[in-house]
Design an enzyme around this catalytic site. Structure first.
Site, short mmCIF file in Angstrom:
data_model
loop_
_atom_site.label_atom_id
_atom_site.label_comp_id
_atom_site.label_asym_id
_atom_site.label_seq_id
_atom_site.Cartn_x
_atom_site.Cartn_y
_atom_site.Cartn_z
N ARG A 104 49.36 45.94 43.84
CA ARG A 104 48.33 45.14 44.48
C ARG A 104 48.66 43.68 44.25
O ARG A 104 48.75 43.24 43.10
CB ARG A 104 47.01 45.51 43.82
CG ARG A 104 45.80 45.15 44.57
CD ARG A 104 44.59 45.81 43.94
NE ARG A 104 44.14 45.12 42.74
CZ ARG A 104 42.86 44.94 42.44
NH1 ARG A 104 41.93 45.39 43.23
NH2 ARG A 104 42.52 44.32 41.34
N THR A 108 46.07 38.16 47.12
CA THR A 108 45.48 38.66 48.38
C THR A 108 44.81 40.02 48.21
O THR A 108 44.05 40.44 49.09
CB THR A 108 46.57 38.81 49.45
OG1 THR A 108 47.49 39.83 49.00
CG2 THR A 108 47.34 37.52 49.66
N ASP A 200 42.49 47.34 33.62
CA ASP A 200 43.68 47.63 34.43
C ASP A 200 44.26 48.98 33.97
O ASP A 200 44.80 49.08 32.86
CB ASP A 200 44.71 46.51 34.27
CG ASP A 200 45.88 46.70 35.21
OD1 ASP A 200 46.53 47.78 35.16
OD2 ASP A 200 46.16 45.80 36.02
N ASP A 203 48.10 49.08 33.04
CA ASP A 203 48.39 48.38 31.78
C ASP A 203 47.88 49.17 30.58
O ASP A 203 48.55 49.27 29.55
CB ASP A 203 47.75 46.98 31.79
CG ASP A 203 48.54 46.00 32.64
OD1 ASP A 203 49.71 46.30 32.95
OD2 ASP A 203 47.99 44.94 32.99
C1 PRP Z 1 45.99 49.39 40.49
C2 PRP Z 1 45.53 50.83 40.54
C3 PRP Z 1 45.50 51.12 42.01
C4 PRP Z 1 45.11 49.80 42.60
C5 PRP Z 1 43.67 49.88 42.99
O1 PRP Z 1 47.37 49.34 40.65
O2 PRP Z 1 46.34 51.71 39.82
O3 PRP Z 1 46.74 51.56 42.52
O4 PRP Z 1 45.31 48.80 41.60
O5 PRP Z 1 43.26 48.72 43.58
P1 PRP Z 1 42.87 48.62 45.12
O6 PRP Z 1 41.96 49.79 45.40
O7 PRP Z 1 42.16 47.31 45.19
O8 PRP Z 1 44.11 48.67 45.94
P2 PRP Z 1 48.22 48.00 40.42
O9 PRP Z 1 48.42 47.28 41.69
O10 PRP Z 1 47.60 47.22 39.30
O11 PRP Z 1 49.63 48.56 40.02
P3 PRP Z 1 50.05 49.35 38.72
O12 PRP Z 1 49.40 50.72 38.79
O13 PRP Z 1 51.52 49.41 38.86
O14 PRP Z 1 49.60 48.58 37.51
N1 URA Z 2 43.10 48.25 39.46
C1 URA Z 2 42.80 48.57 38.19
O1 URA Z 2 43.67 49.06 37.45
N2 URA Z 2 41.55 48.35 37.75
C2 URA Z 2 40.58 47.85 38.52
O2 URA Z 2 39.44 47.68 38.05
C3 URA Z 2 40.91 47.51 39.85
C4 URA Z 2 42.17 47.74 40.30
#
Ligand code: PRP
Ligand code: URA
Length: 209
Positions: A104, A108, A200, A203
């Protein structure tokens, strides 16, 4: 809420509370996500079709039920969706796996694809899209867009937490795709994080912050 099943099983709710707690260790968080994955899979597969086969027990011949149709596809959205995978594969070891690499964009909040690898015959299989967090739903929408492009016709979303805004966005784009979640939280904050949420997920799972 139409099209959304909240899995309110006490074990799921208890484990979710443990995960939300900011003092939970990386190891504990990962283990709980795995365990909840199994419980969510149990619920999301409740209506899978069965067929009868003839088998011999040690005592007699009988007609017994088995799962009908082709194997499931588990489609984790990287990274955090992988947290559901091991637990689910324990229950359905012969499931196929489609990896959907999306992150994400922090400014944006749109989803950026960096990897995609899926079995070729998605059209005949039930595809479960796995991601603990449905926040804006941009990631889930992009994953389902991509899987449909590759032929998937029957999809379900499995998540841990969903924001009302994310559910509305997702249903506007893919109204026929049902959602299973352990909870619907209050709202998104100004950075697109789910509140109260759990932070997150990626993380916390991998100890990267
Ligand atoms: C996080 C989570 C989802 C996304 C959700 O991933 O695991 O995939 O955000 O957010 P959204 O519904 O607003 O799209 P992230 O982009 O942080 O990647 P990661 O899992 O690699 O940390
Ligand atoms: N992605 C995450 O991991 N946590 C949130 O709360 C939103 C997006």
């Amino acid at each position: 809420m139409r099209g959304v099943t909240v899995v309110d099983h006490p074990l799921v709710q208890h484990k979710l509370t443990l995960m939300r707690d900011k003092s939970r260790s990386t190891k504990g968080f990962r283990q709980l996500l795995n365990e909840i994955g199994m419980l969510l899979l149990y619920e999301v597969t409740r209506d899978l079709p069965l067929e009868s086969i003839e088998i011999d027990t040690p005592l007699t011949r009988m007609s017994a039920p088995q799962l009908a149709g082709k194997k499931l596809v588990l489609a984790p959205i990287l990274r955090a969706g992988v947290g559901f995978l091991d637990g689910m594969l324990e229950l359905v070891p012969s499931a196929r796996v489609a990896h959907v690499g999306l992150y994400r964009d922090p400014e944006t909040l749109s989803a950026v694809e960096y990897y995609f690898k899926a079995p070729s015959d998605l059209e005949d299989r039930l595809v479960l899209v796995l991601d603990p967090m449905l926040a804006t739903a941009n990631s889930a929408i992009a994953a389902v867009d991509r899987l449909k492009e590759r032929g998937a016709r029957e999809l379900r979303i499995v998540c841990l937490l969903a924001a009302p805004e994310g559910i509305a966005n997702f249903q506007a784009m893919h109204p026929e795709v049902p959602i299973w979640t352990a909870a619907i939280d209050e709202r998104l904050d100004e950075h697109g994080y789910i509140v109260p949420g759990l932070g997150d997920a990626g993380d916390r799972m991998f100890g990267t912050r």
